[in-house]
Motif scaffolding. Structure first.
Motif, PDB file in Angstrom:
ATOM      1  N   THR A 246       0.843  -1.192   0.000  1.00 47.16           N
ATOM      2  CA  THR A 246       0.000   0.000   0.000  1.00 47.16           C
ATOM      3  C   THR A 246       0.880   1.244   0.000  1.00 47.16           C
ATOM      4  OG1 THR A 246      -0.067   0.156   2.405  1.00 47.16           O
ATOM      5  CG2 THR A 246      -1.732  -1.239   1.341  1.00 47.16           C
ATOM      6  N   PRO A 247       0.359   2.379  -0.450  1.00 45.34           N
ATOM      7  CA  PRO A 247       1.156   3.626  -0.407  1.00 45.34           C
ATOM      8  C   PRO A 247       1.660   3.948   0.991  1.00 45.34           C
ATOM      9  CG  PRO A 247      -0.793   3.926  -1.782  1.00 45.34           C
ATOM     10  CD  PRO A 247      -0.948   2.587  -1.118  1.00 45.34           C
ATOM     11  N   GLU A 248       0.856   3.615   2.013  1.00 41.10           N
ATOM     12  CA  GLU A 248       1.264   3.899   3.390  1.00 41.10           C
ATOM     13  C   GLU A 248       2.477   3.070   3.780  1.00 41.10           C
ATOM     14  OE1 GLU A 248      -1.765   3.209   2.422  1.00 41.10           O
ATOM     15  OE2 GLU A 248      -2.826   5.115   2.716  1.00 41.10           O
ATOM     16  N   LEU A 249       2.479   1.771   3.396  1.00 40.50           N
ATOM     17  CA  LEU A 249       3.616   0.908   3.726  1.00 40.50           C
ATOM     18  C   LEU A 249       4.864   1.341   2.952  1.00 40.50           C
ATOM     19  CD1 LEU A 249       1.959  -2.632   3.853  1.00 40.50           C
ATOM     20  CD2 LEU A 249       2.849  -1.282   5.769  1.00 40.50           C
ATOM     21  N   THR A 250       4.687   1.708   1.688  1.00 33.72           N
ATOM     22  CA  THR A 250       5.825   2.179   0.894  1.00 33.72           C
ATOM     23  C   THR A 250       6.444   3.419   1.515  1.00 33.72           C
ATOM     24  OG1 THR A 250       4.840   1.305  -1.143  1.00 33.72           O
ATOM     25  CG2 THR A 250       6.553   2.999  -1.367  1.00 33.72           C
ATOM     26  N   GLU A 251       5.588   4.335   1.935  1.00 29.74           N
ATOM     27  CA  GLU A 251       6.086   5.559   2.570  1.00 29.74           C
ATOM     28  C   GLU A 251       6.789   5.246   3.883  1.00 29.74           C
ATOM     29  OE1 GLU A 251       4.432   9.929   4.111  1.00 29.74           O
ATOM     30  OE2 GLU A 251       3.032   8.396   3.371  1.00 29.74           O
ATOM     31  N   GLY A 252       6.230   4.273   4.637  1.00 33.50           N
ATOM     32  CA  GLY A 252       6.857   3.893   5.900  1.00 33.50           C
ATOM     33  C   GLY A 252       8.250   3.341   5.711  1.00 33.50           C
ATOM     34  N   VAL A 253       8.453   2.547   4.665  1.00 32.47           N
ATOM     35  CA  VAL A 253       9.780   1.999   4.375  1.00 32.47           C
ATOM     36  C   VAL A 253      10.726   3.115   3.924  1.00 32.47           C
ATOM     37  CG1 VAL A 253      11.083   0.452   2.858  1.00 32.47           C
ATOM     38  CG2 VAL A 253       8.897  -0.294   3.821  1.00 32.47           C
ATOM     39  N   GLN A 254      10.249   4.009   3.087  1.00 32.14           N
ATOM     40  CA  GLN A 254      11.102   5.068   2.562  1.00 32.14           C
ATOM     41  C   GLN A 254      11.572   6.042   3.643  1.00 32.14           C
ATOM     42  OE1 GLN A 254       8.558   6.665  -0.521  1.00 32.14           O
ATOM     43  NE2 GLN A 254       9.524   5.394  -2.108  1.00 32.14           N
ATOM     44  N   LYS A 255      10.832   6.158   4.731  1.00 32.86           N
ATOM     45  CA  LYS A 255      11.201   7.084   5.806  1.00 32.86           C
ATOM     46  C   LYS A 255      12.223   6.500   6.775  1.00 32.86           C
ATOM     47  CE  LYS A 255       6.967   9.868   6.013  1.00 32.86           C
ATOM     48  NZ  LYS A 255       5.816  10.271   6.856  1.00 32.86           N
ATOM     49  N   LEU A 256      12.493   5.191   6.659  1.00 35.87           N
ATOM     50  CA  LEU A 256      13.394   4.557   7.611  1.00 35.87           C
ATOM     51  C   LEU A 256      14.832   5.048   7.439  1.00 35.87           C
ATOM     52  CD1 LEU A 256      12.159   0.845   7.409  1.00 35.87           C
ATOM     53  CD2 LEU A 256      11.748   2.463   9.277  1.00 35.87           C
ATOM     54  N   PRO A 257      15.548   5.300   8.532  1.00 40.19           N
ATOM     55  CA  PRO A 257      16.976   5.630   8.442  1.00 40.19           C
ATOM     56  C   PRO A 257      17.779   4.400   8.042  1.00 40.19           C
ATOM     57  CG  PRO A 257      16.318   5.441  10.731  1.00 40.19           C
ATOM     58  CD  PRO A 257      15.060   5.337   9.928  1.00 40.19           C
ATOM     59  N   ILE A 258      19.041   4.610   7.721  1.00 41.40           N
ATOM     60  CA  ILE A 258      19.868   3.545   7.173  1.00 41.40           C
ATOM     61  C   ILE A 258      19.969   2.337   8.099  1.00 41.40           C
ATOM     62  CG2 ILE A 258      21.975   4.627   8.080  1.00 41.40           C
ATOM     63  CD1 ILE A 258      21.620   2.662   4.758  1.00 41.40           C
ATOM     64  N   GLU A 259      20.072   2.575   9.430  1.00 39.13           N
ATOM     65  CA  GLU A 259      20.209   1.467  10.355  1.00 39.13           C
ATOM     66  C   GLU A 259      18.969   0.577  10.336  1.00 39.13           C
ATOM     67  OE1 GLU A 259      20.517   4.602  11.132  1.00 39.13           O
ATOM     68  OE2 GLU A 259      22.671   4.891  11.510  1.00 39.13           O
ATOM     69  N   GLN A 260      17.799   1.184  10.294  1.00 38.64           N
ATOM     70  CA  GLN A 260      16.559   0.404  10.280  1.00 38.64           C
ATOM     71  C   GLN A 260      16.322  -0.252   8.924  1.00 38.64           C
ATOM     72  OE1 GLN A 260      13.291   2.702  11.786  1.00 38.64           O
ATOM     73  NE2 GLN A 260      14.346   3.201  13.714  1.00 38.64           N
ATOM     74  N   LEU A 261      16.820   0.363   7.859  1.00 38.43           N
ATOM     75  CA  LEU A 261      16.740  -0.282   6.551  1.00 38.43           C
ATOM     76  C   LEU A 261      17.540  -1.576   6.542  1.00 38.43           C
ATOM     77  CD1 LEU A 261      17.096   2.779   4.136  1.00 38.43           C
ATOM     78  CD2 LEU A 261      15.057   1.364   4.452  1.00 38.43           C
ATOM     79  N   GLU A 262      18.713  -1.528   7.153  1.00 39.33           N
ATOM     80  CA  GLU A 262      19.538  -2.741   7.235  1.00 39.33           C
ATOM     81  C   GLU A 262      18.847  -3.804   8.082  1.00 39.33           C
ATOM     82  OE1 GLU A 262      23.166  -1.258   8.792  1.00 39.33           O
ATOM     83  OE2 GLU A 262      23.868  -0.413   6.888  1.00 39.33           O
ATOM     84  N   ALA A 263      18.209  -3.376   9.177  1.00 36.88           N
ATOM     85  CA  ALA A 263      17.492  -4.330  10.025  1.00 36.88           C
ATOM     86  C   ALA A 263      16.295  -4.933   9.278  1.00 36.88           C
ATOM     87  CB  ALA A 263      17.018  -3.630  11.298  1.00 36.88           C
ATOM     88  N   LEU A 264      15.616  -4.112   8.482  1.00 37.69           N
ATOM     89  CA  LEU A 264      14.488  -4.612   7.695  1.00 37.69           C
ATOM     90  C   LEU A 264      14.955  -5.628   6.663  1.00 37.69           C
ATOM     91  CD1 LEU A 264      11.517  -4.577   6.881  1.00 37.69           C
ATOM     92  CD2 LEU A 264      11.995  -2.564   5.462  1.00 37.69           C
ATOM     93  N   GLY A 265      16.160  -5.404   6.099  1.00 37.54           N
ATOM     94  CA  GLY A 265      16.699  -6.348   5.126  1.00 37.54           C
ATOM     95  C   GLY A 265      16.861  -7.741   5.696  1.00 37.54           C
ATOM     96  N   GLU A 266      17.162  -7.827   6.985  1.00 37.17           N
ATOM     97  CA  GLU A 266      17.275  -9.135   7.633  1.00 37.17           C
ATOM     98  C   GLU A 266      15.910  -9.672   8.032  1.00 37.17           C
ATOM     99  OE1 GLU A 266      19.952  -8.902  10.887  1.00 37.17           O
ATOM    100  OE2 GLU A 266      21.645  -8.183   9.698  1.00 37.17           O
TER     101      GLU A 266
END
Length: 285
Positions: A246-266
């Motif tokens: 959903t657009p809301e989930l996409t926006e939520g992912v795009q707002k994540l800082p680099i550390e949380q992006l790496e955590a999401l990747g795992e």
């Protein structure tokens, strides 16, 4: 930048400054603000020089500053606390012409307390006062002259006659920087030789600062590009695994800082439903 150049000149050519301001050449040494026990109000614009019997306090200003009077009495008290037997001269030197009444203010006054200091407006000073001493040459173009370009031309000729190459390069670079307050850069470059200025401490420090700034900007831009690529890659992986977001989930992912992006990747390797991604984002937000 202008603060650093003026401080460099005052420290390296203190006899030239004392001859101009006090009427006789005196070799002064730097007095660190830390010796006054209290943190300086603004150390980058503060110049404190001392001899055995006196302290010279200089403030170079490009613009009118309403805080100057308090700064002067504050540092007078600090110096007295540290050196009660030393005399003190305080001079505010305004570099750029202004009609503000602040450039004429030479007292700090509150009920039952009054403190005086000296004020110099360079545009009112005779040009000749700056042409006889190497350390004062950089200020000649700011003095009382009808033709600033011609004055800078005369200054450049005097700089060419300085025998000491190190002194010559430092004065040339300082002159180029300070003259930039009143003249266009291309006019300055026509008169002052860049090959001489490259040998100066001031020029080398400026180059180093510029290089550091460029490197910092490049690193920041690189980090932003990496962060954006990582976001796009995670969004593609999430779409393959969970279906369209959903657009809301996409926006939520795009707002994540680099550390949380790496955590999401795992974490996404264990996701099977969109609700799991929703829960994960809620946990981190």
């Amino acid at each position: 930048m202008f603060d650093n150049v003026c401080k460099f000149l005052a420290e390296q050519f203190s006899p030239d400054f004392t001859r101009w301001l006090l009427g006789k050449p005196i070799t002064l040494t730097q007095l660190s603000p830390t010796e006054l026990s209290l943190e300086p109000i603004r150390a980058d614009s503060l110049i404190l020089l001392q001899s055995e019997n006196m302290v010279l306090h200089l403030e170079f200003q490009t613009k009118p500053n309403p805080d100057i009077p308090f700064r002067m009495i504050d540092y007078r008290c600090r110096v007295y606390r540290r050196f009660p037997k030393k005399s003190m001269r305080q001079v505010v030197i305004y570099l750029c012409q202004s009609d503000s009444p602040l450039v004429h203010q030479n007292t700090f006054s509150i009920p039952r307390t009054r403190h005086e200091f000296e004020v110099i407006r360079l545009w009112e000073q005779p040009t000749g006062a700056f042409l006889g001493s190497p350390g004062l040459l950089p200020f000649a173009a700011l003095s009382k002259t009808s033709d600033r370009f011609q004055t800078l031309q005369q200054t450049a000729q005097l700089i060419d006659n300085i025998a000491n190459q190190r002194v010559q390069s430092n004065v040339a670079a300082s002159t180029a920087i300070i003259a930039g307050l009143v003249l266009e850069r291309d006019l300055i470059n026509r008169l002052l030789r860049r090959d001489i200025m490259r040998e100066s401490v001031i020029y080398q420090e400026m180059e180093q600062e510029i290089l550091q700034k460029v490197n910092q900007e490049v690193r920041q831009e690189f980090r932003q590009e990496v962060r954006q690529e990582l976001r796009q890659m995670l969004l593609r992986q999430l779409t393959r695994r969970l279906g369209n977001l959903t657009p809301e989930l996409t926006e939520g992912v795009q707002k994540l800082p680099i550390e949380q992006l790496e955590a999401l990747g795992e974490a996404l390797l264990d996701f099977n439903e969109l609700e799991e991604l929703v829960s994960w984002l809620e946990q981190y937000n």
